[in-house]
Design a protein around this motif. Structure first.
Motif, PDB file in Angstrom:
ATOM      1  N   SER A 153       0.833  -1.214   0.000  1.00  0.00           N
ATOM      2  CA  SER A 153       0.000   0.000   0.000  1.00  0.00           C
ATOM      3  C   SER A 153       0.861   1.255   0.000  1.00  0.00           C
ATOM      4  CB  SER A 153      -0.925  -0.001   1.222  1.00  0.00           C
ATOM      5  OG  SER A 153      -0.185   0.107   2.428  1.00  0.00           O
ATOM      6  N   HIS A 154       2.005   1.191   0.669  1.00  0.00           N
ATOM      7  CA  HIS A 154       2.928   2.325   0.655  1.00  0.00           C
ATOM      8  C   HIS A 154       3.488   2.548  -0.751  1.00  0.00           C
ATOM      9  CE1 HIS A 154       3.909   2.493   5.249  1.00  0.00           C
ATOM     10  NE2 HIS A 154       2.629   2.253   5.016  1.00  0.00           N
ATOM     11  N   LEU A 155       3.918   1.470  -1.391  1.00  0.00           N
ATOM     12  CA  LEU A 155       4.473   1.578  -2.740  1.00  0.00           C
ATOM     13  C   LEU A 155       3.422   2.076  -3.722  1.00  0.00           C
ATOM     14  CD1 LEU A 155       6.620  -1.694  -2.865  1.00  0.00           C
ATOM     15  CD2 LEU A 155       7.452   0.654  -2.717  1.00  0.00           C
ATOM     16  N   GLU A 156       2.182   1.662  -3.523  1.00  0.00           N
ATOM     17  CA  GLU A 156       1.099   2.121  -4.396  1.00  0.00           C
ATOM     18  C   GLU A 156       0.888   3.619  -4.258  1.00  0.00           C
ATOM     19  OE1 GLU A 156      -1.200   1.166  -7.485  1.00  0.00           O
ATOM     20  OE2 GLU A 156      -0.054  -0.305  -6.321  1.00  0.00           O
ATOM     21  N   TYR A 157       1.015   4.125  -3.024  1.00  0.00           N
ATOM     22  CA  TYR A 157       0.874   5.574  -2.805  1.00  0.00           C
ATOM     23  C   TYR A 157       2.012   6.337  -3.486  1.00  0.00           C
ATOM     24  CZ  TYR A 157       1.724   9.987  -0.392  1.00  0.00           C
ATOM     25  OH  TYR A 157       2.002  11.295  -0.111  1.00  0.00           O
ATOM     26  N   PHE A 158       3.216   5.828  -3.374  1.00  0.00           N
ATOM     27  CA  PHE A 158       4.364   6.515  -3.979  1.00  0.00           C
ATOM     28  C   PHE A 158       4.237   6.561  -5.505  1.00  0.00           C
ATOM     29  CE2 PHE A 158       6.784   4.746  -0.128  1.00  0.00           C
ATOM     30  CZ  PHE A 158       6.405   5.835   0.645  1.00  0.00           C
ATOM     31  N   LYS A 159       3.638   5.529  -6.088  1.00  0.00           N
ATOM     32  CA  LYS A 159       3.466   5.508  -7.547  1.00  0.00           C
ATOM     33  C   LYS A 159       2.435   6.541  -8.009  1.00  0.00           C
ATOM     34  CE  LYS A 159       4.749   0.632  -8.142  1.00  0.00           C
ATOM     35  NZ  LYS A 159       4.273  -0.733  -8.484  1.00  0.00           N
ATOM     36  N   SER A 160       1.623   7.026  -7.083  1.00  0.00           N
ATOM     37  CA  SER A 160       0.616   8.033  -7.447  1.00  0.00           C
ATOM     38  C   SER A 160       1.191   9.452  -7.415  1.00  0.00           C
ATOM     39  CB  SER A 160      -0.578   7.955  -6.489  1.00  0.00           C
ATOM     40  OG  SER A 160      -0.212   8.385  -5.176  1.00  0.00           O
ATOM     41  N   LEU A 161       2.414   9.612  -6.930  1.00  0.00           N
ATOM     42  CA  LEU A 161       3.033  10.940  -6.856  1.00  0.00           C
ATOM     43  C   LEU A 161       3.409  11.426  -8.253  1.00  0.00           C
ATOM     44  CD1 LEU A 161       5.404  10.407  -3.783  1.00  0.00           C
ATOM     45  CD2 LEU A 161       3.210  11.589  -3.812  1.00  0.00           C
ATOM     46  N   PRO A 162       3.540  12.735  -8.445  1.00  0.00           N
ATOM     47  CA  PRO A 162       3.892  13.266  -9.767  1.00  0.00           C
ATOM     48  C   PRO A 162       5.274  12.782 -10.225  1.00  0.00           C
ATOM     49  CG  PRO A 162       3.121  15.015  -8.304  1.00  0.00           C
ATOM     50  CD  PRO A 162       3.299  13.807  -7.465  1.00  0.00           C
TER      51      PRO A 162
END
Length: 699
Positions: free
Chosen positions: A440-449
């Motif tokens: 879930s953390h990695l998924e959030y980071f992939k949503s960053l610009p």
């Protein structure tokens, strides 16, 4: 097309990202130039600019506050081509339309004002961007390459270790080219594990006395079929000739050596690294990722294990603070791209700093009942990262940035027990990771610009302009230095004729020497009591010596170069370098050695020399000017010291007890100088502006 794509892919895996852009641009432009779609005149204007221009024959610049002299020179040169006919008048009469085009985020996607949207080609559009929005040159160049050739040349292909391995054999080494903050060991271990070689991979870090060990290990592995990695070759300069011989022997004994043997080398770029190894090996670059998003993803992938997130005594606090620490690490790494706006000194922060800080964070949270904020900030800021920082202002900046990611607001909760809405930036895009598993953390980071806005670094959006302008300048300079000497401007003139014309032009502009006999009645007046010249007159004398040495060097070297071209004298190495510099509109090294510090091109530099010498001549003839342009001096510190000394002699006080007081005046040059001190002009601000009404520094 297939051969172009294959060659492009193979070469790109040995280039750094910045060099991949240069290579793809050069390759695309070369194809179009040979196809006749880019004229020689257009090409020369792109890489060399307008050169030395006679501004007396130019139209008047309608917006000098927005269009620099250098840009106006280029626009006037463009107007001589049919497609740009009437350009200068159009800019003057239709400034609103041109301004709308200039402020667009991607001028390449915005139509030019009529009729140039029809007459100007896509490449001509790049020339206009170079003149009016030089910070967007890299962007529009990449867009141009993408439009002309698609993804084949615009997007360098990603290279994996499996792709590299297929090109290796027992005589062909793999060379990992390192950059700051990179380590290819992880990739190599993963490759070894895939081929069941984890126990047969041997590593040696080269350094003093490690040469014989490395040679013995390679010789043994050639028989057993093991893999050998010689790390940090740049640290063993004396071993490089032996390494070259060792690799040559591998090629000679290809049939005798074990077929499964592989040799891997790691090295930072070094001038003494053997060229033959680079030519015969497979090269692969390894550099730190760019951008907050890429840095966060890499940090979690390399350093964070799934079980670590839950095994801590304070799992929720650990997860949020861990993400804050990784954001902090990514922030201070990415600030380096802004040059002096980011850090006064470019520090080599790397993954080991983050790994150590993570271990300390884990230990503090496990051993303390409450989060020890002060201890966390001190150890992380002053020791783990601060140990590399040598500048006091940089240290203060580092601690301020750390305070954004390590503070009580990160763990503050509302009345319902949920964490309060806290963000690391004003936009709210960058936040602490939510409580959850590693995925879930990695998924959030992939949503960053993918591309970070300057606001995450606490900077104004104009900081990007400075960074992009530096990138554009570097791109143009690199392409220019890679050009062959045989060049022309589409006029049929040889390079000898072009340089000879330039010699004649510079000779006509070169000022005469500054002579003491020209001194006016108010210059070089000796004080009757002390028998000494005034301090500022001494400064003038010192500056005259430096300018006369420079003018002499210009005149004698121009004469010698003309004689060398005509075969009267031998072309020395200095004259040959000067000849090449003239072809690419660059300041010759033989002049640069005795010149004031300058980043200008040759044409602009010559104009600058004329202006500086003219100022000194006016001072020599007419006495002290009312206002001194500070940039005209070879040694501004000497002028400032001379000003202090003048005051000290006048009022009989010790000079070491004096210090400057500054008062910002209007932008109008006064008619008379002050009674004490001096008026100066020519100061510039980077990353800020001076508000004359509020009399303060503003964004």
């Amino acid at each position: 097309e297939y051969s172009t794509k294959t060659i492009f892919g193979n070469i790109c895996r040995g280039l750094f990202e910045k060099d991949k852009i240069v290579f793809s641009t050069l390759l695309a432009f070369s194809v179009l130039r040979h196809a006749g779609k880019i004229s020689p005149i257009e090409w020369n204007l792109l890489i060399r600019g307008a050169g030395v221009c006679d501004r007396t024959k130019q139209a008047q610049n309608p917006m000098p506050q927005r269009i620099s002299e250098r840009s106006w020179d280029l626009l006037c040169a463009l107007e001589e081509m049919k497609a740009f006919n009437g350009l200068c008048n159009s800019i003057k009469n239709e400034w609103k339309a041109w301004n709308t085009w200039m402020i667009h985020s991607n001028p390449n996607r915005k139509h030019l004002p009529a009729p140039f949207h029809v007459t100007v080609s896509a490449f001509g559009n790049i020339l206009l961007v170079k003149a009016l929005r030089d910070d967007k040159v890299v962007l529009v160049t990449n867009t141009f390459v993408h439009d002309m050739f698609g993804n084949t040349l615009a997007d360098p292909p990603a290279t994996s270790m499996d792709d590299v391995y297929t090109d290796l054999d027992n005589a062909t080494p793999c060379i990992f080219i390192l950059s700051k903050g990179s380590d290819p060991s992880g990739m190599l271990f993963k490759l070894a594990k895939t081929h069941n070689y984890s126990d047969r991979l041997h590593l040696v870090s080269l350094g003093q006395g490690q040469g014989p060990t490395a040679r013995a290990l390679v010789e043994k592995a050639c028989i057993s079929g093991d893999w050998v990695c010689l790390q940090n070759c740049m640290l063993a300069k004396s071993f490089m000739p032996d390494l070259e011989a060792l690799v040559f022997e591998l090629s000679e004994n290809r049939e005798k050596n074990h077929a499964d043997f592989r040799l891997f080398l790691t090295s930072s770029p070094a001038s003494y690294f053997p060229v033959s190894i680079l030519q015969n090996g497979v090269k692969m670059t390894n550099e730190a990722p760019k951008g907050i998003r890429a840095n966060m993803t890499r940090a979690y992938a390399n350093l964070v294990k799934a079980e670590d997130l839950e095994s801590n005594a304070k799992p929720e606090a650990y997860q949020r603070l861990l993400s804050g620490l990784c954001f902090f690490h990514a922030n201070i790494l990415e600030r380096r791209k802004f040059g002096p706006l980011g850090w006064n000194i470019r520090y080599a922060f790397d993954e080991s700093d983050l790994e150590t800080s993570m271990a300390i964070l884990r230990r503090f949270l496990n051993e303390q009942d409450q989060v020890p904020w002060d201890a966390l900030r001190f150890v992380t800021g002053h020791i783990c990262y601060g140990g590399r920082v040598t500048d006091d202002f940089d240290r203060r900046t580092l601690l301020c940035i750390l305070g954004i990611y390590f503070n009580t607001d990160v763990l503050a909760k509302d009345g319902t027990g949920d964490y309060k809405d806290y963000a690391f930036s004003e936009s709210g895009i960058y936040r602490p990771a939510s409580i959850g598993n590693l995925d879930s953390h990695l998924e959030y980071f992939k949503s960053l610009p993918v591309v970070d806005e300057p606001e995450i670094f606490g900077m104004h959006e104009n900081a990007d302009i400075t960074f992009n302008r530096a990138e554009s300048t570097a791109l143009s300079a690199t392409i220019l230095h890679l050009q062959p000497r045989e060049t022309s401007e589409g006029t049929g003139k040889s390079s000898y004729e072009l340089v000879t014309e330039l010699i004649t032009e510079i000779e006509s502009k070169t000022p005469d020497l500054l002579n003491d006999e020209e001194a006016g009645e108010f210059t070089f007046i000796v004080n009757e009591q002390s028998g000494l010249l005034t301090s500022l007159d001494t400064v003038l004398k010192q500056e005259m010596v430096k300018f006369n040495r420079l003018v002499n060097r210009i005149k004698t070297s121009l004469t010698d170069l003309r004689k060398a071209i005509n075969g009267i004298i031998v072309m020395s190495s200095d004259l040959d370098q000067m000849y090449t510099a003239f072809l690419i509109n660059e300041l010759p090294q033989i002049w640069n050695k005795v010149s004031f510090a300058s980043l200008k091109t040759l044409g602009s530099w010559v104009k600058d020399v004329v202006l500086r010498v003219d100022f000194m001549r006016t001072w020599l003839r007419d006495g002290l000017p009312s206002c001194f342009p500070l940039p005209v001096f070879f040694f501004p510190q000497g002028f400032m010291t001379g000003t202090l000394q003048t005051y000290a002699r006048k009022y009989q006080v010790a000079i070491d007890t004096l210090q400057f007081e500054f008062n910002a005046l209007s932008d109008q040059i006064p008619e008379h100088g002050p009674d004490d001190g001096v008026y100066i002009s020519g100061l510039f601000m980077e990353g800020a502006r001076w508000d004359f009404e509020k009399r303060q520094v503003c964004d």
